[in-house]
Write an enzyme that holds these catalytic residues in place. Structure first.
Site, PDB file in Angstrom:
ATOM      1  N   GLU A 117       0.830  -1.221   0.000  1.00 56.76           N
ATOM      2  CA  GLU A 117       0.000   0.000   0.000  1.00 56.76           C
ATOM      3  C   GLU A 117       0.859   1.264   0.000  1.00 56.76           C
ATOM      4  OE1 GLU A 117      -2.204  -0.379   3.629  1.00 56.76           O
ATOM      5  OE2 GLU A 117      -3.463  -1.992   2.878  1.00 56.76           O
ATOM      6  N   CYS A 145      -3.647  33.437   9.827  1.00 57.34           N
ATOM      7  CA  CYS A 145      -3.519  34.086  11.130  1.00 57.34           C
ATOM      8  C   CYS A 145      -3.163  33.102  12.238  1.00 57.34           C
ATOM      9  CB  CYS A 145      -4.823  34.801  11.468  1.00 57.34           C
ATOM     10  SG  CYS A 145      -5.261  35.924  10.173  1.00 57.34           S
TER      11      CYS A 145
HETATM   12  N1  LLP Z   1      -1.745   2.031   4.415  1.00 53.55           N
HETATM   13  C1  LLP Z   1      -2.302   2.530   5.529  1.00 53.55           C
HETATM   14  C2  LLP Z   1      -3.221   1.683   6.293  1.00 53.55           C
HETATM   15  C3  LLP Z   1      -2.024   3.840   5.949  1.00 53.55           C
HETATM   16  O1  LLP Z   1      -2.585   4.321   7.047  1.00 53.55           O
HETATM   17  C4  LLP Z   1      -1.115   4.643   5.186  1.00 53.55           C
HETATM   18  C5  LLP Z   1      -0.806   6.005   5.597  1.00 53.55           C
HETATM   19  C6  LLP Z   1      -0.569   4.075   4.011  1.00 53.55           C
HETATM   20  C7  LLP Z   1      -0.885   2.778   3.657  1.00 53.55           C
HETATM   21  C8  LLP Z   1       0.374   4.851   3.123  1.00 53.55           C
HETATM   22  O2  LLP Z   1       1.544   5.186   3.766  1.00 53.55           O
HETATM   23  P1  LLP Z   1       2.760   5.833   2.945  1.00 53.55           P
HETATM   24  O3  LLP Z   1       3.278   4.793   1.985  1.00 53.55           O
HETATM   25  O4  LLP Z   1       2.260   7.011   2.222  1.00 53.55           O
HETATM   26  O5  LLP Z   1       3.743   6.184   3.986  1.00 53.55           O
HETATM   27  N2  LLP Z   1       0.065  12.843   6.671  1.00 53.55           N
HETATM   28  C9  LLP Z   1       1.313  12.216   7.021  1.00 53.55           C
HETATM   29  C10 LLP Z   1       1.315  10.752   6.637  1.00 53.55           C
HETATM   30  C11 LLP Z   1       0.168   9.968   7.211  1.00 53.55           C
HETATM   31  C12 LLP Z   1       0.120   8.556   6.727  1.00 53.55           C
HETATM   32  C13 LLP Z   1      -1.157   7.898   7.083  1.00 53.55           C
HETATM   33  N3  LLP Z   1      -1.283   6.554   6.638  1.00 53.55           N
HETATM   34  C14 LLP Z   1       2.456  12.999   6.396  1.00 53.55           C
HETATM   35  O6  LLP Z   1       2.207  14.004   5.751  1.00 53.55           O
HETATM   36  O7  LLP Z   1       3.602  12.628   6.573  1.00 53.55           O
END
Ligand code: LLP
Length: 423
Positions: free
Chosen positions: A278, A351
């Site tokens: 994922e 702000c």
């Molecule tokens: N699978 C699940 C169940 C997840 O919760 C997430 C991300 C992913 C896959 C994908 O993860 P990635 O490969 O993108 O690391 N907003 C934060 C990141 C939050 C990630 C939430 N879950 C940021 O800007 O760093």
């Protein structure tokens, strides 16, 4: 040609994406906007896919990283499925024609409506995160006269050494089912009449820049799989989640998908499971920028502020996680004169004191009207943006070779009052 990021380089003193000059886009569509390189999105996806080619696998792109329809569609055309976390993301994935049997649904708080929506659309599996959710899923499936295909999300209790807000695999976190109770919950799931137990899921966090946490967690999960098999619980899918980091700072080393795959494959070779991955950030993070214009340069006795036309509502990562995003001028001449570098805070118009894009950063001297690019903003950039301070959301642009396309129109003031009572 100086390469800046995948798909982005300086040509004739100007920052370009593929063969498009960013300044030309800014002149046409105004600022601010997110801009992505189509070629690099495809390359990132293919690199990930290729890394796992020796085993049966499915890449479910994690839509939360960037759920723009055009980007999800592009990835679907490359063969990606989708990892969704809400009815809204499921709706978007279905809308662009992702095959339901290539969709997985995670999340600790799925509502009754969301579970029903997923079951009615026959997705591959719901990654269930608690016993009450399991029971509710069973009940809904029974009412729909269906068998709910599920995996259990197991929390392996591993520290991924990332920002606390984005680490999810520690025992104290709200995510998943504690590994110590996993066997018991699998047995319970097996007994439920309307549940079909298909898989096991883990996701330990995001922006993980070392391989050890993945290896340690997967090791625990593989152990568990063996124990479950001994108990006669045979599964079909092993969903490893996302989380692979990218390098935001120059010189920062992060594992490539190939290195990531090599380590993980050594643990799962021989398992007769279909592997699900994922990735979100690793696909879209380092192939998108946020383009902004300098509004004012304000010098106080304590600091120099570069006030730009994007703010925390457009890119919240610096405010929320103290995240670092490189900022460069669109014009190369400025980059080349290090003498003119000054220490600045790059801030937005919102702000809040927490509204900043960079703090105490050495930046080439800029003036009002100059354009800047905030790098590596493709993931969790637009998707986390909001209308705070009644600021319309910015446009999104996709570049393909020498052409570009507006894949999301800039919002206008009318969009800000949609659904509200005007009189
Ligand atoms: N699978 C699940 C169940 C997840 O919760 C997430 C991300 C992913 C896959 C994908 O993860 P990635 O490969 O993108 O690391 N907003 C934060 C990141 C939050 C990630 C939430 N879950 C940021 O800007 O760093």
């Amino acid at each position: 040609m100086i390469t800046v990021m995948k798909g982005f380089d300086y040509r004739d003193n100007e920052l370009c994406c593929e063969k498009v000059r960013i300044e030309d886009v800014a002149k046409k569509v105004g600022t601010p906007f997110y801009l992505y390189s189509q070629r690099s999105i495809i390359d990132n996806y293919r690199a990930f896919d290729k890394a796992f080619k020796e085993i049966d696998h499915l890449i479910c792109y994690s839509c939360k990283a960037n759920s723009n329809l055009s980007i999800c569609r592009l990835l679907k055309e490359q063969g990606a499925g989708a990892d969704v976390v809400s009815g809204g993301e499921l709706y978007k994935a279905l809308k662009i024609g992702v095959e339901p049997k290539r969709i997985v649904f995670s999340g600790v708080g799925k509502t009754r409506e969301e579970i029903e929506y997923a079951l009615k659309n026959n997705i591959l599996m719901l990654n269930v995160e608690s016993i009450p959710e399991l029971e509710l899923t069973d009940e809904i499936a029974g009412r729909l006269k269906k068998k709910a295909p599920i995996a259990l999300r197991i929390n392996p209790d591993i520290d991924p050494n990332t920002h606390p807000h984005i680490s999810t695999g520690l025992a104290k976190s709200k995510f998943g089912i504690e590994i110590s109770r996993a066997k018991e919950v699998y047995k319970k799931a097996k007994e439920l009449e309307n549940i079909e137990v298909l898989g096991i899921h883990m996701h330990i966090g995001s922006q993980i820049t070392e391989l050890e946490p993945f290896v340690d967690s997967l090791g625990k999960i593989v152990e568990l799989i063996k124990e479950l098999e001994k108990e006669g619980i045979e599964l079909r899918y092993l969903d490893i989640g996302g989380g692979l980091g990218i390098s935001y700072k120059k010189g920062e080393k992060t594992p490539t998908p190939k290195e990531f795959a090599k380590k993980l494959l050594s643990l799962i070779k021989g398992l007769k499971y279909r592997i699900i991955l994922e990735p979100g950030r690793a696909i879209i993070g380092d192939v998108g920028i946020l383009v902004t214009k300098v509004l004012y340069v304000k010098k106080t006795s304590k600091k120099n502020f570069v006030i730009v036309d994007v703010a925390m509502n457009d890119l919240i990562r610096p405010s929320l996680y103290d995240a670092y995003h490189e900022i460069i001028p669109i014009g190369k001449s400025k980059v080349q004169s290090p003498k003119s570098k000054v220490m600045v805070d790059v801030v937005g118009p919102v702000c809040e004191s927490g509204d900043y894009l960079a703090k105490d950063r050495e930046l080439a001297e800029v003036k009002s009207g100059d354009l800047l690019a905030i790098l590596d903003a493709g993931a969790y950039g637009f998707s986390m943006s909001s209308n705070y301070n009644a600021r319309p959301k910015v446009a999104e642009i996709l570049v393909e070779k020498d052409k570009y396309c507006i894949i999301r129109k800039r919002e206008g003031y009318k969009d800000l009052i949609r659904g509200e009572q005007e009189e």
